[in-house]
Design a protein around this motif. Structure first.
Motif, mmCIF file in Angstrom:
data_model
loop_
_atom_site.group_PDB
_atom_site.id
_atom_site.type_symbol
_atom_site.label_atom_id
_atom_site.label_comp_id
_atom_site.label_asym_id
_atom_site.label_seq_id
_atom_site.Cartn_x
_atom_site.Cartn_y
_atom_site.Cartn_z
ATOM 1 N N GLU A 1 -94.772 -115.657 28.012
ATOM 2 C CA GLU A 1 -95.301 -117.055 27.908
ATOM 3 C C GLU A 1 -95.232 -117.412 26.362
ATOM 4 O O GLU A 1 -95.263 -116.652 25.641
ATOM 5 N N GLN B 1 -87.318 -120.246 25.226
ATOM 6 C CA GLN B 1 -86.439 -120.491 26.335
ATOM 7 C C GLN B 1 -87.693 -121.042 27.173
ATOM 8 O O GLN B 1 -87.022 -121.972 28.027
ATOM 9 N N GLU B 2 -88.739 -120.724 27.300
ATOM 10 C CA GLU B 2 -89.778 -121.310 28.357
ATOM 11 C C GLU B 2 -90.223 -122.815 27.691
ATOM 12 O O GLU B 2 -89.775 -123.567 28.727
ATOM 13 N N THR B 3 -89.890 -123.174 26.687
ATOM 14 C CA THR B 3 -89.995 -124.504 26.020
ATOM 15 C C THR B 3 -88.888 -125.349 26.417
ATOM 16 O O THR B 3 -88.831 -126.347 26.728
ATOM 17 N N LEU C 1 -86.845 -124.855 29.064
ATOM 18 C CA LEU C 1 -86.804 -125.108 30.409
ATOM 19 C C LEU C 1 -87.752 -126.207 30.826
ATOM 20 O O LEU C 1 -87.528 -126.915 31.591
ATOM 21 N N ALA C 2 -88.939 -126.286 30.136
ATOM 22 C CA ALA C 2 -89.977 -127.246 30.262
ATOM 23 C C ALA C 2 -89.400 -128.678 29.636
ATOM 24 O O ALA C 2 -89.384 -129.591 30.626
ATOM 25 N N MET C 3 -88.539 -128.578 28.944
ATOM 26 C CA MET C 3 -88.211 -129.938 28.328
ATOM 27 C C MET C 3 -87.007 -130.577 29.507
ATOM 28 O O MET C 3 -86.954 -131.713 29.778
ATOM 29 N N ARG D 1 -86.962 -129.890 32.465
ATOM 30 C CA ARG D 1 -87.586 -130.128 33.938
ATOM 31 C C ARG D 1 -88.202 -131.501 33.987
ATOM 32 O O ARG D 1 -88.346 -132.114 34.965
ATOM 33 N N ARG D 2 -88.344 -132.215 32.565
ATOM 34 C CA ARG D 2 -89.072 -133.384 32.614
ATOM 35 C C ARG D 2 -88.092 -134.412 33.277
ATOM 36 O O ARG D 2 -86.944 -134.101 33.327
ATOM 37 N N THR E 1 -87.140 -125.864 18.938
ATOM 38 C CA THR E 1 -86.885 -124.699 18.844
ATOM 39 C C THR E 1 -86.369 -124.064 17.547
ATOM 40 O O THR E 1 -86.476 -122.940 17.317
ATOM 41 N N ARG F 1 -80.722 -132.494 32.145
ATOM 42 C CA ARG F 1 -81.778 -132.178 32.865
ATOM 43 C C ARG F 1 -81.281 -131.097 34.034
ATOM 44 O O ARG F 1 -80.105 -130.958 34.176
#
Length: 110
Positions: A35, A39-41, A43-45, A47-48, A61, A107
């Protein structure tokens, strides 16, 4: 000379003995994702609903542009996640920056 290290080594052993042992996962079981990673950051961006530009991802990043584009390619190749261009903004003409002012919004495909 050897006796000089006995006390510090004993202190180190005491500290290490109090540490909880790492739990082993079953062989072949999927790993739990870490967490708070970059990479998680990203992917979250992606997915917006509004997506993200390469410049926004670089700022979030600290990556270079070519690293972000390589990450997109790796998503498709390794994880089967396709990154689509949501919109291309072209700024050409008088008082525009030309290719430097143009950008794309990316996206993750649904």
């Amino acid at each position: 000379m050897i006796g000089a290290l006995d006390a510090p080594m004993e202190a180190l052993r005491t500290l290490l003995a109090g540490k909880p042992a790492r739990t082993q996962r079953e062989p072949g079981a999927p790993r739990k994702p870490r967490e708070g990673t970059k990479q998680e950051t990203v992917l979250a961006m992606l997915r917006r609903e509004e997506g993200a530009t390469i410049a926004q991802i670089c700022e979030a990043t600290g990556w270079q542009q070519h690293t972000v584009r390589g990450f997109f390619a790796g998503l498709k190749k390794r994880q089967g996640i396709e990154v689509q261009v949501l919109e291309r903004i072209r700024q050409v003409g008088p008082n525009k920056e030309g290719a430097r002012g143009s950008y794309s919004i990316y996206r993750i495909a649904d």
